[in-house]
Design an enzyme around this catalytic site. Structure first.
Site, mmCIF file in Angstrom:
data_model
loop_
_atom_site.group_PDB
_atom_site.id
_atom_site.type_symbol
_atom_site.label_atom_id
_atom_site.label_comp_id
_atom_site.label_asym_id
_atom_site.label_seq_id
_atom_site.Cartn_x
_atom_site.Cartn_y
_atom_site.Cartn_z
ATOM 1 N N ALA A 83 9.452 -3.044 3.565
ATOM 2 C CA ALA A 83 8.952 -4.418 3.626
ATOM 3 C C ALA A 83 8.808 -4.867 5.077
ATOM 4 O O ALA A 83 9.742 -4.751 5.867
ATOM 5 C CB ALA A 83 9.926 -5.348 2.892
ATOM 6 N N ASN B 180 7.978 -9.599 -2.117
ATOM 7 C CA ASN B 180 7.723 -11.048 -2.234
ATOM 8 C C ASN B 180 6.278 -11.334 -2.642
ATOM 9 O O ASN B 180 5.879 -12.485 -2.744
ATOM 10 C CB ASN B 180 8.083 -11.781 -0.926
ATOM 11 C CG ASN B 180 7.257 -11.288 0.250
ATOM 12 O OD1 ASN B 180 6.305 -10.523 0.076
ATOM 13 N ND2 ASN B 180 7.598 -11.730 1.440
ATOM 14 N N ARG C 298 -8.605 -5.997 22.022
ATOM 15 C CA ARG C 298 -7.490 -6.800 21.525
ATOM 16 C C ARG C 298 -6.346 -6.751 22.537
ATOM 17 O O ARG C 298 -6.094 -5.682 23.102
ATOM 18 C CB ARG C 298 -6.917 -6.157 20.243
ATOM 19 C CG ARG C 298 -7.629 -6.454 19.009
ATOM 20 C CD ARG C 298 -6.923 -6.006 17.741
ATOM 21 N NE ARG C 298 -6.095 -4.805 17.772
ATOM 22 C CZ ARG C 298 -5.675 -4.179 16.685
ATOM 23 N NH1 ARG C 298 -6.025 -4.629 15.495
ATOM 24 N NH2 ARG C 298 -4.918 -3.119 16.760
ATOM 25 N N SER D 22 7.365 3.365 13.234
ATOM 26 C CA SER D 22 5.944 3.572 13.531
ATOM 27 C C SER D 22 5.748 4.209 14.889
ATOM 28 O O SER D 22 6.528 3.993 15.827
ATOM 29 C CB SER D 22 5.248 2.210 13.503
ATOM 30 O OG SER D 22 3.970 2.318 14.055
ATOM 31 N N TYR E 64 5.218 -6.552 17.248
ATOM 32 C CA TYR E 64 5.417 -5.791 16.014
ATOM 33 C C TYR E 64 6.155 -4.487 16.324
ATOM 34 O O TYR E 64 7.127 -4.110 15.653
ATOM 35 C CB TYR E 64 4.048 -5.506 15.365
ATOM 36 C CG TYR E 64 4.050 -4.424 14.323
ATOM 37 C CD1 TYR E 64 4.517 -4.678 13.035
ATOM 38 C CD2 TYR E 64 3.575 -3.147 14.617
ATOM 39 C CE1 TYR E 64 4.517 -3.680 12.076
ATOM 40 C CE2 TYR E 64 3.567 -2.148 13.654
ATOM 41 C CZ TYR E 64 4.040 -2.410 12.395
ATOM 42 O OH TYR E 64 4.043 -1.421 11.446
ATOM 43 N N PHE F 88 0.829 -1.209 0.000
ATOM 44 C CA PHE F 88 0.000 0.000 0.000
ATOM 45 C C PHE F 88 0.867 1.265 0.000
ATOM 46 O O PHE F 88 0.863 2.033 -0.966
ATOM 47 C CB PHE F 88 -0.931 -0.080 1.217
ATOM 48 C CG PHE F 88 -1.501 1.204 1.706
ATOM 49 C CD1 PHE F 88 -2.112 2.099 0.840
ATOM 50 C CD2 PHE F 88 -1.444 1.524 3.064
ATOM 51 C CE1 PHE F 88 -2.653 3.297 1.308
ATOM 52 C CE2 PHE F 88 -1.985 2.707 3.540
ATOM 53 C CZ PHE F 88 -2.579 3.597 2.663
ATOM 54 N N ILE F 89 1.672 1.443 1.040
ATOM 55 C CA ILE F 89 2.484 2.669 1.109
ATOM 56 C C ILE F 89 3.615 2.582 0.080
ATOM 57 O O ILE F 89 3.906 3.552 -0.632
ATOM 58 C CB ILE F 89 3.046 2.898 2.529
ATOM 59 C CG1 ILE F 89 1.899 3.009 3.552
ATOM 60 C CG2 ILE F 89 3.901 4.176 2.556
ATOM 61 C CD1 ILE F 89 2.332 3.211 4.993
ATOM 62 N N VAL G 129 -8.020 -0.323 10.412
ATOM 63 C CA VAL G 129 -9.439 -0.198 10.754
ATOM 64 C C VAL G 129 -10.229 0.527 9.652
ATOM 65 O O VAL G 129 -11.394 0.203 9.416
ATOM 66 C CB VAL G 129 -9.573 0.458 12.156
ATOM 67 C CG1 VAL G 129 -9.108 1.901 12.156
ATOM 68 C CG2 VAL G 129 -10.970 0.333 12.690
#
Ligand code: UD1
Length: 337
Positions: A77, A35, A271, A120, A144, A14-15, A188
Site C-alpha cells: 500500500a 482503502n 518533470r 523501488s 516518493y 495493480f501489483i 508512462v
C-alpha cells in the site's frame, strides 16, 4: 506446500491484486487490505477465497484487524507518485511513511516475523553508474523515493533488534494489465496506451531519451512470492526486473505502431526531479533466486494493449490538490493535456 495466512496491503491495486492471486494460486490463504482510493475494479478478478478487508494503513485499528491470524505481510500500500510527490510532500509522507510504520508496528505487536516490502529503484535516485547494483548508495531524488528509502531503514532497525525478518524488493518500472489508465501522473505505459485509445498525442517530458527497464507484471509477481522465507534474503534488498532497456521515445513509437494510432508525439518540458537513466543489475536475483525476466517489452505491450482495448479508453482523473503550487508541473494541472 502448506498454506500460510498472508496479508497483502494495497491488494486491490495493480501489483497487489496480481500478487494476491498468485499467492492464493500457490495454496495460501490470502487477505487483502485496501482503502480503495484506486477503485474496486480489480476485485472482479478475485474468486471468493481471497478475503477483502476495507481499511487504511494509517489507521491503527484497521491494521490491528488486518494482521489478526496472519503469518506473513506483503506491504504494497502506497501512493505511488514520483513526479507528483514533489509538490505534495506532506500527503506523500503521511501515506507512505506513516502508513508503513503503523502497519509494521501492528505486525510486530501480532508477532509476525516475515514482512515483505516493495521498495523501488527510485530509492537509488540518480545513479553514479548503470546498471545499478544493490550495494549502490541510496540517494533519492524526490519525496516518493525518500519514503521508500526511509521505510527500508525502519525495517532494518527492527530487524537489528530482533523483531522482524524483512524482505525488500526494489522493483523497476512495472507495467501490465490492470495498471490504471486514468491516472495522468504516473505509469508512462498505460498513459501512452490510453492516449492512443483516445486519439490524443502522447506527451514526452524532456527529449524522450530517458531510459527505463519496463518490466511486465508477471516478471515481478513470481519472484516476490519465491523470495519470502529464503534466509539469505532476509534484510538483503534485491533488485527485481528486466534487463531490457528502452527509451521513453522508443516506447511511445512502439505504442503508436502497435495500436496503429494516427497520432504524433508531443514534447514538453522535463518533470522536476525526473531521473534520466535508471535501470538495474539483476545478478543477485539470478544467483539467489535463479531469476530471469521472461516477457519482452513487445510481448508485454501486446498483452497490455489487448487488455486496454477490452477495458476501453478512460478519462484522466486529475488529483486536484497541491501543497506547493509553484512546483506543480503543467501536465498535472491542465486538463487539456
Ligand atoms: C516508476 C514507478 C514508480 C517507481 C519508479 C522506479 C510507475 C507508475 N511509477 O516511476 O513507482 O518507483 O518507476 O523508477 O510505474 N513520461 C513521459 N510522459 C508521460 C509520463 C511519463 O514522458 O506522459 C516519462 C517520465 O518523465 C519518466 C518516464 O516517462 O522519465 C517514466 O515515467 P513513469 O512511468 O511515471 O515512471 P517513473 O517516474 O520512472
Amino acid at each position: 506446500m502448506s498454506g500460510k495466512n498472508i496479508l497483502v496491503t494495497g491488494g486491490a491495486g495493480f501489483i497487489g491484486s496480481h500478487l494476491a492471486q498468485e499467492l492464493e494460486k500457490r495454496g495460501n490463504n490470502v487477505r487483502i487490505l485496501d482503502n480503495f482510493v484506486g477503485g474496486k475494479q480489480n476485485l472482479n478478478y478475485f474468486d471468493d477465497k481471497i478475503e477483502v478487508m476495507e481499511g487504511d494503513c494509517c489507521n491503527r485499528d484497521d491494521c490491528k484487524k488486518a494482521v489478526k491470524g496472519i503469518d506473513q505481510v506483503f506491504h504494497l500500500a502506497a501512493h505511488a507518485a514520483e513526479g507528483q510527490s514533489v509538490f505534495i510532500p506532506e500527503f506523500n509522507a503521511q501515506t507512505n511513511i506513516m502508513g508503513s510504520i503503523v502497519m509494521l508496528t501492528e505486525a510486530i505487536n501480532a508477532g509476525i516475523e516475515e514482512f515483505a516490502f516493495t521498495s523501488s529503484i527510485a530509492a537509488y535516485g540518480k545513479p553514479e553508474s548503470v546498471p545499478i547494483k544493490e550495494i549502490a548508495k541510496l540517494n533519492p531524488e524526490d519525496p516518493y523515493a525518500v519514503t521508500k528509502k526511509t521505510f527500508e531503514d525502519y525495517l532494518r532497525v527492527y530487524y537489528e533488534i530482533g523483531q522482524i525478518k524483512p524482505y525488500i524488493v526494489r522493483f523497476f518500472n512495472v507495467y501490465g494489465p490492470r495498471q490504471r489508465m486514468d491516472d495522468p501522473y504516473r505509469g508512462v505505459v498505460p498513459i501512452f496506451i490510453n492516449k492512443c485509445l483516445k486519439g490524443e498525442r502522447p506527451l514526452i517530458f524532456d527529449d524522450g531519451l530517458q531510459k527505463r527497464a519496463f518490466t511486465y507484471i508477471t516478471d515481478v509477481v513470481e519472484p516476490i512470492c519465491d523470495l519470502v522465507g529464503k534466509e539469505k534474503l532476509v534484510n538483503n534488498p534485491i533488485n527485481i526486473g528486466t534487463e531490457e532497456v528502452y527509451t521513453v521515445k522508443e516506447l511511445a513509437e512502439m505504442t503508436i505502431e502497435k495500436m496503429k494510432a494516427d497520432v504524433e508525439i508531443e514534447f514538453i518540458n522535463k518533470r522536476t526531479s525526473d531521473v534520466k537513466v535508471t535501470y538495474c543489475d539483476t545478478s543477485k536475483a539470478k544467483e539467489l533466486l535463479g531469476y530471469k525476466a521472461k516477457v519482452s517489452l513487445s510481448e508485454g505491450m501486446d498483452k497490455t494493449i489487448e487488455w486496454a482495448k477490452e477495458v476501453g479508453a478512460q478519462d484522466f482523473k486529475y488529483f486536484d490538490y497541491t501543497e506547493i503550487p509553484k512546483l506543480t508541473h503543467k501536465s498535472y494541472t491542465s486538463k487539456k493535456i
